[in-house]
Design a protein around this motif. Sequence first.
Motif, mmCIF file in Angstrom:
data_model
loop_
_atom_site.group_PDB
_atom_site.id
_atom_site.type_symbol
_atom_site.label_atom_id
_atom_site.label_comp_id
_atom_site.label_asym_id
_atom_site.label_seq_id
_atom_site.Cartn_x
_atom_site.Cartn_y
_atom_site.Cartn_z
ATOM 1 N N LEU A 1 -2.509 0.990 -18.287
ATOM 2 C CA LEU A 1 -3.398 -0.177 -18.337
ATOM 3 C C LEU A 1 -3.845 -0.499 -19.760
ATOM 4 O O LEU A 1 -4.403 -1.573 -20.003
ATOM 5 N N ARG B 1 -3.458 -4.115 -20.234
ATOM 6 C CA ARG B 1 -2.900 -4.790 -19.062
ATOM 7 C C ARG B 1 -3.898 -4.636 -17.911
ATOM 8 O O ARG B 1 -3.979 -3.566 -17.310
ATOM 9 N N ALA C 1 6.158 -0.614 -10.885
ATOM 10 C CA ALA C 1 5.621 -1.918 -11.281
ATOM 11 C C ALA C 1 6.730 -2.676 -11.992
ATOM 12 O O ALA C 1 6.843 -2.618 -13.223
ATOM 13 N N VAL D 1 6.912 -4.011 -15.711
ATOM 14 C CA VAL D 1 5.966 -3.244 -16.534
ATOM 15 C C VAL D 1 6.487 -1.827 -16.745
ATOM 16 O O VAL D 1 6.513 -1.317 -17.869
ATOM 17 N N LEU E 1 -4.019 -4.628 -14.849
ATOM 18 C CA LEU E 1 -3.248 -4.618 -13.604
ATOM 19 C C LEU E 1 -4.095 -4.130 -12.435
ATOM 20 O O LEU E 1 -5.018 -3.319 -12.602
ATOM 21 N N ASN E 2 -3.759 -4.606 -11.237
ATOM 22 C CA ASN E 2 -4.295 -3.981 -10.033
ATOM 23 C C ASN E 2 -3.733 -2.568 -9.946
ATOM 24 O O ASN E 2 -2.637 -2.281 -10.445
ATOM 25 N N PRO F 1 -9.405 -7.932 -10.656
ATOM 26 C CA PRO F 1 -8.454 -6.860 -10.342
ATOM 27 C C PRO F 1 -9.062 -5.870 -9.359
ATOM 28 O O PRO F 1 -10.282 -5.803 -9.192
ATOM 29 N N ASP G 1 1.224 -8.322 -10.487
ATOM 30 C CA ASP G 1 0.206 -7.788 -11.399
ATOM 31 C C ASP G 1 -0.327 -6.446 -10.907
ATOM 32 O O ASP G 1 -1.493 -6.115 -11.134
ATOM 33 N N THR G 2 0.509 -5.665 -10.251
ATOM 34 C CA THR G 2 0.038 -4.430 -9.616
ATOM 35 C C THR G 2 0.899 -3.239 -10.014
ATOM 36 O O THR G 2 2.130 -3.325 -10.017
ATOM 37 N N LEU G 3 0.228 -2.143 -10.331
ATOM 38 C CA LEU G 3 0.882 -0.856 -10.566
ATOM 39 C C LEU G 3 0.687 0.002 -9.326
ATOM 40 O O LEU G 3 -0.444 0.249 -8.903
#
Length: 661
Positions: free
Chosen positions: A554, A282, A527, A530, A284-285, A439, A495-497
């Motif tokens: 991630l 993933r 998140a 997620v 992710l940001n 990202p 799209d961010t953790l």
Amino acid sequence: MKGLPLLRVAWTESRFRLAAGLVLGLLAVSFLVRLVLLALQHAVARDGILSVLAALGAGEVFDVQAALWVAVPFVLYLALAPERWYRSRAHRAVVPALFGLACFGVLFVAVVEVFFFLEFNGRFNFVAVDYLMYPTEVVDNIWESYPTGLVLALLAAVSVAAALLVRKPLRPAWSRPLSSGQRGLATLAFAAVLLGLTFGVPASLARVSEDRALNEIAANGYGSFWRALLGSDAPYAGLYATRDGATVFRRLRGLLAEPQAVPASFRPGSTVRHIEPLGPQRPLNMVVVLEESFGSEFVGALHPRPVSLTPSYDALTQEGLLFTRAYSTGNRTIRALEATTSSLPPLPGVSIVRRPQSRNLFTLPSLLRGHGYQTLFVYGGRALFDGMGGYLRANGVDRVVEQKDYPKDAFRTAWGVSDEAIFDRALTEMDAMHAKGRPFYTLVLSVSNHRPYQFPQGEIRWDPSLRSRENAVRYADWALGRFVRQARQHEFFKDTLFVLMGDHGARVYGSAEIPLPSYEVPILFYAPGVIPAGAKVDTLTSSLDIPPTVLGVLGMEYDSPFFGHDVLHLDPSAGRALMTHNNEIALMKGSRIAVLGLHRSAELFDVRPDGSFVPLPRPDRAGVELIEDAISYYTGADTEYRNGSYAMRPVHPAERLAWKR
């Protein structure tokens, strides 16, 4: 026998009376400070009269030692000053003035030491050494937090009075000459006593009980500061228990084994191993928010109270994953920066953030940057403080936003701009990075939850029914909740953790060698879509577990020297926490903690539910193993850091292929 009258004359009727007065004055002030600290700790009621008397007795020895060292410049000056100059009219005016300045210095240190003890529950230590390196923030903070002007005026008045009062007792000294031989004899006698106390009194004399705070009171602030200064970056192997390299890394191989680590990939004499992802990749940001002094004690979701100080954080825990038994590695913000970027155990002395050799280390931001991430640090204060900006720039962070980058009219204290200004700037910066189509990794450090506890009086206003710290916690929580609510409206959010956590507890207190309640921090992975909503992880967790746990979410494949674990894929029984306090370093597992100290000492304790320690002087087999584990963690970390093997290193594809076979 002639020597005794000479000494009597030298110390009571001659020029050395000034030095003797300074020593006696410093002894009196030090004794008074110790009584104040004992009263603040309610020591008699808590530790008993015998322990308090032992602390007073040991303290007097350390006070004499410190007072003699403080008097060294005066003794040397008085011994070397020629008689003609000494008896001159000008010198008669200079000497009382010097005595007054010395009195001001002694009184000033005494007041500072009391305030320092109130904040850190200890004598001057590594924190004091670190703070002196950055006087701007510290001086501004003190000025804003305390009635500094009034205190300085009172100290100045007392010092002037002392300078005037000393003039009369000094008059006999102006007319009594001393030969160079007499001055030399007095100086040699002084040196003999000083050296005898210096080398004949061990620091362990201050250990009068099992109560850490009482042992701190038995010590002397001048001596504690000097030892902290000398040991700020002392070689680990010369001070702490060690084992040979083969033993250390063989044990570490077992300690760092986990489902993601390929067993055959462990590099000999190193912690480096290959990590295979256990879930989908993933990209992710990644946003890590370190909340200043945000200890678990304030969080209603962890320690309920009638009216929660943290309603925003409590609500977010219902939408994310909360780590319920998480501990910081130290009681300074740079320890949190160190742990959450490098995943190194907290080496004793100064943090690696402050060490000049901390360049090109294997860190979370450097690894992510190598995978195409943009990297950013957003801070409200000056990035040079504690070397934070230099460390991050040298270890994977592309850009640093600091105090000078905010509008001139932004609300600010000694530590920087307010939390809401910090979060607003972070959102702006993350929008810009998102627009580039790559990202990003953003590390945000708040500042408002810190003395002097000042913040903009907006939606959260000062509540007179609460203490200053609690008001600051309310504001910090509100600003964090506002940040997340606003982030939900931005394109990058889905799209961010987010990792929302405290950097360390609010203050250091407690009788244990490692005051655990002060190290307990909340960690929340957030998140939506997620991370499961409302989930909790009860595994014992350290702040140095953040990098590998994030990379596990991630789904990233990489070669890791990290000392942390991916806690989300760890057997709960394997959870542990590593931490440092003053000179001690520790490893906690289950309900036991192994504490390593100077002179290669190693102690084992049972940890009670309230965080207090029960010593186990005769460790069982499991206790011995825990001590050996602690030695291996810290010896291995120090070895890898100092020999450069904790640096970023490319891995040849053939090497990775061999591991997979």
